[in-house]
Write a protein that holds these residues in place. Sequence first.
Motif, PDB file in Angstrom:
ATOM      1  N   TRP A   1       5.079   3.567  16.110  1.00 61.22           N
ATOM      2  CA  TRP A   1       5.998   4.436  15.365  1.00 61.22           C
ATOM      3  C   TRP A   1       7.091   5.014  16.264  1.00 61.22           C
ATOM      4  O   TRP A   1       8.273   4.900  15.959  1.00 61.22           O
TER       5      TRP A   1
ATOM      6  N   PRO B   1       0.832  -1.208   0.000  1.00 62.40           N
ATOM      7  CA  PRO B   1       0.000   0.000   0.000  1.00 62.40           C
ATOM      8  C   PRO B   1       0.869   1.261   0.000  1.00 62.40           C
ATOM      9  O   PRO B   1       1.996   1.252   0.493  1.00 62.40           O
ATOM     10  N   GLN B   2       0.350   2.333  -0.564  1.00 64.58           N
ATOM     11  CA  GLN B   2       1.065   3.617  -0.591  1.00 64.58           C
ATOM     12  C   GLN B   2       1.197   4.211   0.803  1.00 64.58           C
ATOM     13  O   GLN B   2       2.176   4.865   1.112  1.00 64.58           O
ATOM     14  N   THR B   3       0.194   4.020   1.627  1.00 68.08           N
ATOM     15  CA  THR B   3       0.215   4.540   3.001  1.00 68.08           C
ATOM     16  C   THR B   3      -0.270   3.446   3.943  1.00 68.08           C
ATOM     17  O   THR B   3      -0.968   2.516   3.541  1.00 68.08           O
ATOM     18  N   THR B   4       0.102   3.616   5.193  1.00 64.14           N
ATOM     19  CA  THR B   4      -0.355   2.691   6.226  1.00 64.14           C
ATOM     20  C   THR B   4      -0.260   3.384   7.578  1.00 64.14           C
ATOM     21  O   THR B   4       0.479   4.352   7.736  1.00 64.14           O
ATOM     22  N   GLU B   5      -1.000   2.888   8.545  1.00 62.58           N
ATOM     23  CA  GLU B   5      -0.929   3.428   9.901  1.00 62.58           C
ATOM     24  C   GLU B   5      -0.074   2.489  10.741  1.00 62.58           C
ATOM     25  O   GLU B   5      -0.238   1.275  10.692  1.00 62.58           O
TER      26      GLU B   5
ATOM     27  N   THR C   1      12.657   8.883   3.255  1.00 63.17           N
ATOM     28  CA  THR C   1      11.522   8.289   2.534  1.00 63.17           C
ATOM     29  C   THR C   1      10.211   8.335   3.302  1.00 63.17           C
ATOM     30  O   THR C   1       9.147   8.225   2.699  1.00 63.17           O
ATOM     31  N   THR C   2      10.270   8.509   4.625  1.00 63.63           N
ATOM     32  CA  THR C   2       9.018   8.567   5.390  1.00 63.63           C
ATOM     33  C   THR C   2       8.626   9.989   5.785  1.00 63.63           C
ATOM     34  O   THR C   2       7.588  10.184   6.409  1.00 63.63           O
ATOM     35  N   SER C   3       9.443  10.971   5.414  1.00 66.07           N
ATOM     36  CA  SER C   3       9.119  12.351   5.785  1.00 66.07           C
ATOM     37  C   SER C   3       8.055  12.922   4.852  1.00 66.07           C
ATOM     38  O   SER C   3       7.925  12.509   3.701  1.00 66.07           O
ATOM     39  N   ALA C   4       7.317  13.880   5.374  1.00 66.99           N
ATOM     40  CA  ALA C   4       6.294  14.557   4.584  1.00 66.99           C
ATOM     41  C   ALA C   4       6.973  15.500   3.593  1.00 66.99           C
ATOM     42  O   ALA C   4       8.056  16.027   3.869  1.00 66.99           O
TER      43      ALA C   4
ATOM     44  N   ARG D   1      10.745  17.123   4.611  1.00 64.77           N
ATOM     45  CA  ARG D   1      11.631  16.371   3.726  1.00 64.77           C
ATOM     46  C   ARG D   1      12.957  17.088   3.575  1.00 64.77           C
ATOM     47  O   ARG D   1      14.019  16.452   3.591  1.00 64.77           O
TER      48      ARG D   1
END
Length: 100
Positions: free
Chosen positions: A15, A7-11, A64-67, A72
Amino acid sequence: MLAKTLPQTTEVSNWSTAWIGLDAMLAAGLSGTGLLLGRHDPRAAPLAAATAALLVMDAWFDVTTSAPGSARAAAVALAACAELPLAAACAAVAARRPVF
């Protein structure tokens, strides 16, 4: 295959625990490498190699996980100015020290 199926995103439920754990491992690796280098202990080499790998992984996931936007940019700056140079220094230590 993974690029098409993930998936492109996940919760993520843990974290902060994941990042705190990684940062703790980095602190232990950097501290331990410095301590062993100060003692001229050959075990500094494998620890430095592991720490270099963790630093590269940390830089990769930070970026890669930054907004997008300022988050970023900050992640890229941290990777370029801190994490990757430290990884290179650790790799140099690992390459020049005999393992045993």
